[in-house]
Design an enzyme around this catalytic site. Structure first.
Site, PDB file in Angstrom:
ATOM      1  N   HIS A   1      43.974  35.264  58.648  1.00 56.95           N
ATOM      2  CA  HIS A   1      43.057  34.845  59.709  1.00 56.95           C
ATOM      3  C   HIS A   1      43.535  35.433  61.032  1.00 56.95           C
ATOM      4  O   HIS A   1      44.739  35.542  61.274  1.00 56.95           O
ATOM      5  CB  HIS A   1      43.023  33.315  59.821  1.00 56.95           C
ATOM      6  CG  HIS A   1      41.821  32.788  60.538  1.00 56.95           C
ATOM      7  ND1 HIS A   1      41.744  32.725  61.907  1.00 56.95           N
ATOM      8  CD2 HIS A   1      40.652  32.345  60.062  1.00 56.95           C
ATOM      9  CE1 HIS A   1      40.564  32.238  62.247  1.00 56.95           C
ATOM     10  NE2 HIS A   1      39.874  32.001  61.160  1.00 56.95           N
TER      11      HIS A   1
ATOM     12  N   ASP B   1      37.690  29.981  53.462  1.00 57.08           N
ATOM     13  CA  ASP B   1      36.890  30.514  52.351  1.00 57.08           C
ATOM     14  C   ASP B   1      37.596  30.502  51.006  1.00 57.08           C
ATOM     15  O   ASP B   1      36.978  30.811  49.983  1.00 57.08           O
ATOM     16  CB  ASP B   1      36.477  31.960  52.689  1.00 57.08           C
ATOM     17  CG  ASP B   1      35.547  32.003  53.888  1.00 57.08           C
ATOM     18  OD1 ASP B   1      35.900  32.632  54.893  1.00 57.08           O
ATOM     19  OD2 ASP B   1      34.484  31.353  53.813  1.00 57.08           O
TER      20      ASP B   1
HETATM   21  C1  SDX Z   1      36.360  33.597  58.428  1.00 61.98           C
HETATM   22  O1  SDX Z   1      37.476  34.188  63.175  1.00 61.98           O
HETATM   23  C2  SDX Z   1      37.155  33.088  62.591  1.00 61.98           C
HETATM   24  O2  SDX Z   1      37.322  31.995  63.089  1.00 61.98           O
HETATM   25  C3  SDX Z   1      36.500  33.284  61.223  1.00 61.98           C
HETATM   26  C4  SDX Z   1      36.291  32.016  60.390  1.00 61.98           C
HETATM   27  C5  SDX Z   1      35.271  31.091  61.026  1.00 61.98           C
HETATM   28  O3  SDX Z   1      35.336  29.885  60.762  1.00 61.98           O
HETATM   29  O4  SDX Z   1      34.344  31.617  61.692  1.00 61.98           O
HETATM   30  O5  SDX Z   1      37.529  31.319  60.253  1.00 61.98           O
HETATM   31  C6  SDX Z   1      35.756  32.362  59.003  1.00 61.98           C
HETATM   32  O6  SDX Z   1      35.819  34.647  58.591  1.00 61.98           O
HETATM   33  C7  SDX Z   1      37.693  33.494  57.712  1.00 61.98           C
HETATM   34  C8  SDX Z   1      38.224  34.868  57.217  1.00 61.98           C
HETATM   35  C9  SDX Z   1      37.511  35.251  55.925  1.00 61.98           C
HETATM   36  N1  SDX Z   1      37.912  36.644  55.529  1.00 61.98           N
HETATM   37  C10 SDX Z   1      38.729  36.872  54.489  1.00 61.98           C
HETATM   38  O7  SDX Z   1      39.259  35.988  53.817  1.00 61.98           O
HETATM   39  C11 SDX Z   1      38.930  38.358  54.175  1.00 61.98           C
HETATM   40  C12 SDX Z   1      40.412  38.641  53.869  1.00 61.98           C
HETATM   41  N2  SDX Z   1      41.165  38.511  55.129  1.00 61.98           N
HETATM   42  C13 SDX Z   1      41.424  39.699  55.874  1.00 61.98           C
HETATM   43  O8  SDX Z   1      40.554  40.768  55.749  1.00 61.98           O
HETATM   44  C14 SDX Z   1      41.971  39.419  57.286  1.00 61.98           C
HETATM   45  O9  SDX Z   1      43.002  38.545  57.122  1.00 61.98           O
HETATM   46  C15 SDX Z   1      41.020  38.914  58.353  1.00 61.98           C
HETATM   47  C16 SDX Z   1      39.803  39.753  58.466  1.00 61.98           C
HETATM   48  C17 SDX Z   1      40.626  37.491  58.087  1.00 61.98           C
HETATM   49  C18 SDX Z   1      41.788  38.943  59.681  1.00 61.98           C
HETATM   50  O10 SDX Z   1      42.020  40.262  59.969  1.00 61.98           O
HETATM   51  P1  SDX Z   1      42.962  40.716  61.208  1.00 61.98           P
HETATM   52  O11 SDX Z   1      43.273  39.579  62.093  1.00 61.98           O
HETATM   53  O12 SDX Z   1      42.317  41.928  61.806  1.00 61.98           O
HETATM   54  O13 SDX Z   1      44.293  41.097  60.538  1.00 61.98           O
HETATM   55  P2  SDX Z   1      44.640  42.533  59.956  1.00 61.98           P
HETATM   56  O14 SDX Z   1      43.554  43.005  59.078  1.00 61.98           O
HETATM   57  O15 SDX Z   1      45.064  43.419  61.076  1.00 61.98           O
HETATM   58  O16 SDX Z   1      45.928  42.211  59.030  1.00 61.98           O
HETATM   59  C19 SDX Z   1      47.242  42.130  59.604  1.00 61.98           C
HETATM   60  C20 SDX Z   1      48.169  42.514  58.452  1.00 61.98           C
HETATM   61  C21 SDX Z   1      47.834  43.894  57.860  1.00 61.98           C
HETATM   62  O17 SDX Z   1      49.004  44.412  57.272  1.00 61.98           O
HETATM   63  P3  SDX Z   1      49.971  45.438  58.188  1.00 61.98           P
HETATM   64  O18 SDX Z   1      49.049  46.499  58.770  1.00 61.98           O
HETATM   65  O19 SDX Z   1      50.599  44.551  59.232  1.00 61.98           O
HETATM   66  O20 SDX Z   1      50.958  45.983  57.176  1.00 61.98           O
HETATM   67  O21 SDX Z   1      48.009  41.583  57.367  1.00 61.98           O
HETATM   68  C22 SDX Z   1      47.482  42.261  56.234  1.00 61.98           C
HETATM   69  C23 SDX Z   1      46.897  43.572  56.730  1.00 61.98           C
HETATM   70  O22 SDX Z   1      46.913  44.551  55.717  1.00 61.98           O
HETATM   71  N3  SDX Z   1      46.452  41.387  55.663  1.00 61.98           N
HETATM   72  C24 SDX Z   1      46.240  41.219  54.362  1.00 61.98           C
HETATM   73  C25 SDX Z   1      45.198  40.275  54.274  1.00 61.98           C
HETATM   74  N4  SDX Z   1      44.811  39.904  55.500  1.00 61.98           N
HETATM   75  C26 SDX Z   1      45.594  40.602  56.365  1.00 61.98           C
HETATM   76  N5  SDX Z   1      46.820  41.758  53.268  1.00 61.98           N
HETATM   77  C27 SDX Z   1      46.350  41.362  52.072  1.00 61.98           C
HETATM   78  N6  SDX Z   1      45.349  40.436  51.898  1.00 61.98           N
HETATM   79  C28 SDX Z   1      44.745  39.891  52.976  1.00 61.98           C
HETATM   80  N7  SDX Z   1      43.760  38.993  52.836  1.00 61.98           N
END
Ligand code: SDX
Length: 434
Positions: A307, A364
């Site tokens: 998140h 989720d």
């Molecule tokens: C919702 O914003 C809100 O409030 C949203 C929400 C709401 O109520 O409205 O809470 C609802 O949208 C929840 C999120 C649902 N999405 C997912 O579950 C999709 C999977 N999650 C990711 O795609 C990600 O964690 C996000 C999109 C939720 C957040 O993305 P960020 O903040 O841009 O973080 P990032 O992608 O830059 O990740 C930081 C690091 C990266 O690794 P490094 O580059 O540091 O090596 O964490 C890793 C990412 O690769 N990472 C993950 C991961 N999520 C982040 N690695 C594996 N699996 C994951 N799910």
């Protein structure tokens, strides 16, 4: 704590005031930066940028705190109804009994959609994703209530649109489901409350009246309350951005639905179940998929994990996980995907990759288990999120439109394209692709 931040650049100095919230959040107000220094800031994804001030919801990502108008969601999930929580978010306070009665009555008054709108459903292929239908139908409501699509609706007009959207979103959702399975529409009933009315429209048929089970209605009530608002998430920011052009509330909400559809946002609840089904088909090989989630060469992500704001447990995920357990126990359902989800969580939270990046289950991760147990089809999971988020979107649109400091949202950019060059007549173009 600093009262301002000084920026010295190119011989110019600007003192930017510091803004501090009652919860101790700190911001540097850079609204004079460009006109004073000629510089803008650059912050892809707005990970360091606040777009507005808001009194609706507060969350603390480090402590796993979420409050609507100051009330902890744990208490609202325990004691409130979705209609009451919607009133709280939109009007800023818990309603008195007479306010709640009037608000609830209006839901019944506005639960039907114009009969002509039924024709829209006939035009969609039965395979249409229900988020495509929902966003279109919400915008189409403006065609049937043209008197309400004003830049500055009166309080009474706004209240009517708000209740229309909150009430009709159920009917549109249920009608699109019935259309997809070739069953006749079931109309809303005056004698049923919000969630039972929705369940009845979804699952009753002329031959089989749906028996509303209290535990099912309770689980959906909790889910809708937990999804009701969440500060400046992608879809709420979209509603605000679209509304900042003075687009009407129907159009702004329709944009929010489209933003929510993405699998990184509200579409994640559908993506989580698709992921769990894939892993289950592959023999519940948890280690294999945890490794894939960590592998930068792989596009696989652990959906429902991570998140932008929560660097600790998403407080909603905790409640939903328990709600899923309780519901499946009460219904006598054993869902192997719930066992698998718990195993994935257990392994991930012992793995440094997830722990060091503070990746925890989000809202989720477990919600789809409940939707499955209720019988909601997979592609409608994001629609359930949209129904829940409706009051939050409406509340933010209202807050923004009432804020005299609101301006049309128009970010700048840094240009990375070609330097100036002249037009080349087509006969002289010997393009080769670099
Ligand atoms: C919702 O914003 C809100 O409030 C949203 C929400 C709401 O109520 O409205 O809470 C609802 O949208 C929840 C999120 C649902 N999405 C997912 O579950 C999709 C999977 N999650 C990711 O795609 C990600 O964690 C996000 C999109 C939720 C957040 O993305 P960020 O903040 O841009 O973080 P990032 O992608 O830059 O990740 C930081 C690091 C990266 O690794 P490094 O580059 O540091 O090596 O964490 C890793 C990412 O690769 N990472 C993950 C991961 N999520 C982040 N690695 C594996 N699996 C994951 N799910």
């Amino acid at each position: 704590m600093a009262e301002s931040a000084k920026i010295n650049i190119d011989g110019k100095e600007i003192e930017c005031p510091v803004v501090v919230s009652i919860e101790g959040e700190k911001a540097i107000d850079i609204s004079k930066l460009r006109t004073t220094t000629g510089y803008i800031t650059l912050d892809p994804g707005f990970g360091n940028t606040g777009s507005c001030k808001s009194a609706i919801t507060y969350l603390d990502g480090e402590k796993g705190i979420l409050r609507y108008r100051g009330i902890p969601i744990e208490q609202l999930a325990e004691y409130s109804s979705f209609v009451e929580t919607s009133y709280l978010l939109i009007h800023g306070h818990l309603p008195t009994q007479s306010e709640l009665d009037k608000f609830s009555l209006a839901f019944n008054e506005h639960s039907m959609i114009h009969e002509d709108m039924k024709n829209f459903f006939d035009a969609y292929p039965s395979t249409t994703h229900p988020m495509a239908i929902l966003s279109a139908m919400i915008c189409a409501l403006s065609a049937y209530y043209p008197g309400l699509i004003k830049e500055d609706p009166t309080q009474e007009e706004f209240d009517r649109i708000a209740v229309q959207l909150l009430s009709k979103v159920r009917t549109i959702t249920a009608f699109s489901y019935k259309k997809s399975i070739g069953e006749p529409f079931v109309y809303p009933r005056y004698d049923l409350r919000y969630v039972p009315n929705f369940l009845n429209m979804m699952f009753s048929s002329p031959t089989h009246p749906y028996k509303i089970v209290d535990e099912v209605a309770h689980a959906l009530r909790v889910l809708l309350i937990l999804h009701a608002d969440h500060e400046q998430n992608c879809s709420t920011s979209s509603v605000r951005l679209v509304g900042s052009s003075h687009a009407n509330l129907y159009a702004s909400i329709s944009a929010g639905i489209c933003a929510l559809w993405g699998p990184l946002h509200g579409g994640a609840n559908q993506a989580v179940i698709e992921m769990l089904e894939m892993i289950h088909q592959d023999g519940d090989n948890v280690q294999k998929y945890i490794a894939k989630a960590k592998d930068k060469e792989s596009s696989f992500r652990l959906m429902g994990f991570g998140h932008r704001v929560y660097r600790n447990f998403d407080p909603r995920a905790k409640i939903i996980k328990k709600c899923a357990d309780d519901l499946l126990n009460k219904l006598g359902i054993h869902d192997p995907l719930l066992d698998l989800a718990k195993r994935l969580e257990e392994v991930a939270l012992k793995d440094d990759y997830f722990v060091s990046r503070k990746l925890y289950p989000n809202v989720d991760f477990y919600s789809g288990i409940i939707y499955r147990a209720v019988g909601i089809p997979l592609n409608m999971f994001p629609v359930m999120f949209a129904i829940g988020r409706m009051p939050g979107w409406i509340a933010h649109w209202k807050e923004m439109m009432e804020d005299p400091s609101t301006k049309i949202g128009r970010p700048f950019q840094i240009y990375t394209g070609e330097a100036k060059h002249d037009y080349v007549p087509i006969e002289q173009r010997s393009y080769f692709h670099k």
